[in-house]
Design an enzyme around this catalytic site. Structure first.
Site: not given
Length: 526
Positions: A238, A116, A380, A284, A345
């Protein structure tokens, strides 16, 4: 019915996600454990996790590489000792889940590892694209088989019971008060040890990917009980959540942008070329800020994500679930764009803890998203959250197993003799809506001093109203959640006001540069 429930336990665990259930299973062989959850057992965030669990399981990977990736994502604010602690204990957590029967996806007899964003190697252990649900279902099944675990659904945490407020010494947590929604009665629970595993606080924002249970309950009650909180300004957003009146939490995968999806204004104009040379494939936080900028500039409720220029067969093959879900709602993504908004998120900060999950209050531990362990820093890293839950669940359980505490002294029952039933519940729903909207507008993805000051002023007024309501009326879950949310909102705003830089998830127009030295933001009730 409620009188038959034993109210004295060895350990009270508030929350039934991965952290709470794991801790309960570690403690159950020797301790009488109660798990209190305000809805049903599986209603928390853990079951929604689509990704996986990050752990070094491949011979070509290393603990140091996982540590380095986490420190980079954390933008200089991840604690190196906590990061190494989690990374080095991650593989045994995976082995433990395997021993419980979690059906991880395999490839030729070995765990299939995916990769990821932000990870330099394949180290994501997963169950297809529904890891959280598979893990949660396995743990629930095992918890229900344990005779030493009492499950208390529809029990909403009201407040912790602490020694000093009853005139006892030394200071410690003696238990808690909880509203049993089935009887509408506030019950008193005593235990030498209490664990808060109540999840994050996404519902403080108008748009969130979190379930309705994510109202920051653990953070708020720990703060009221005298515990420090750290890094509450770092809320991960998000960039693309479906904007629809009947669906609140449906994520539109970043893979849609990866396969050519374009972000547009209602008139069809693409706007990412104005924000970043990587266009829709920017990270993001960049994409989320760009969408936020365009929505505020044009006064929009949402923007559009368009994949309809790709062949219909391609869209259906690559995004079968998104296509089917949107079609159910009357949106054919092969022919028209998807309305999207950024959404809160993940809560990177929380109750300040050590490597054993201990808080500032003796007898009280905090684990999972409600805790600040030092792992996530200012942002994170993907799939580090579930492993953090498991590592600190075991760590807190080991600390409790090694600590002998006497049963707390007698504590008084909840006194609601001077309150009445609320006559204007519309006040609660109105305040709830107002709080979430101004937090979205003023304390969202892009912040300014002026917006934060406005939010702080409104929070103060709301707190006075809510406290007056709380003092005069019989408590309900809605009222308790609102009381906790406004406390969390205050902590987020105060933390954001204290950070005079832009770092990780905190972006300030007034302080666009990153400071030379990274320092956590820690608030103390005293």
């Amino acid at each position: 019915m409620s009188q038959a429930i034993p109210r004295d336990f060895d350990v009270l665990i508030v929350g039934s996600g991965l952290a709470g259930l794991s801790a309960a299973l570690h403690l159950a062989p020797t301790h009488r454990v109660a798990i209190l959850t305000k809805r049903m057992l599986g209603d928390g965030s853990s079951g929604w996790a689509q990704g996986g669990i990050a752990a070094v399981m491949d011979k070509d990977d290393s603990f140091q590489a996982h540590v380095d990736d986490t420190l980079v994502a954390g933008a200089g604010l991840s604690d190196p000792a906590a990061t190494r602690f989690v990374v080095e204990h991650a593989p045994e957590s995976i082995a433990w889940l395997q021993s419980l029967g979690v059906p991880f996806t395999e490839d030729d007899g070995h765990l299939h590892l995916t990769r990821e964003g932000g990870h330099s190697a394949r180290r994501i252990v997963h169950v297809t694209d529904a890891t959280g649900a598979a893990v949660q279902q396995t743990l629930i099944r095992r918890v229900k088989q344990e005779p030493n675990i009492t499950l208390l659904e529809h029990h909403m945490l009201v407040d912790l019971i602490i020694a000093s407020k009853l005139g006892h010494e030394p200071e410690r947590c003696l238990g808690l008060y909880a509203l049993d929604e089935t009887t509408d009665e506030v019950l008193t629970f005593r235990a030498p040890h209490t664990i808060l595993a109540t999840g994050g606080a996404g519902k403080v924002y108008l748009y969130t990917t979190n379930p309705d249970t994510s109202t920051g309950d653990g953070i708020a009650v720990a703060w009221r009980a005298g515990c420090r909180v750290t890094n509450m300004e770092f809320i991960q957003f998000h960039p693309t959540c479906l904007y629809h009146p009947h669906v609140k939490n449906f994520l539109i995968s970043e893979a849609v942008r990866g396969e050519g999806g374009q972000l547009k204004l209602p008139d069809g104009t693409r706007f990412m070329p104005n924000h970043d040379p990587r266009l829709e494939l920017a990270p993001r936080d960049v994409v989320a800020r760009a969408i936020d900028f365009e929505m505020k500039k044009h006064g929009l409720d949402c923007v559009l994500l368009d994949i309809s220029h790709q062949p219909p067969e391609f869209v259906k093959e690559h995004f079968p679930n998104i296509h089917a879900r949107c079609l159910d709602l009357g949106i054919d993504i092969t022919r028209e764009p998807i309305p999207v908004v950024p959404a809160a998120h993940y809560t990177c900060g929380g109750i300040h803890t050590d490597l054993s999950g201990r808080t500032d209050l003796p007898g009280l531990h905090a684990i999972g998203e409600t805790a600040y362990t030092g792992l996530h820093g200012a942002n994170r890293l993907a799939s580090n959250s579930l492993v953090e839950c498991m590592v600190f669940a075991r760590s807190a359980a080991n600390d409790i197993l090694a600590t002998q505490l006497a049963l707390p002294p007698a504590v008084p029952p909840w006194d609601d003799s001077r309150v009445t039933d609320p006559d204007e519940t519309v006040v609660i729903s109105h305040n709830w809506d107002e709080l979430r909207r101004f937090m979205w507008d003023y304390v969202g993805i892009v912040r300014t001093n002026k917006r934060l000051d406005r939010a702080a002023h409104r929070i103060k007024l709301l707190q006075e109203e809510i406290q007056e309501f709380y003092s005069a009326f019989h408590v309900t879950r809605d009222l308790l959640e609102l009381r906790n949310l406004v406390t969390v909102a205050e902590l987020i705003v105060r933390s954001a006001q204290a950070r005079h830089e832009s770092r990780g998830l905190h972006f300030s127009r007034d302080y666009p540069q990153m400071a030379d030295v990274a320092v956590p933001t820690t608030l103390s009730p005293s």
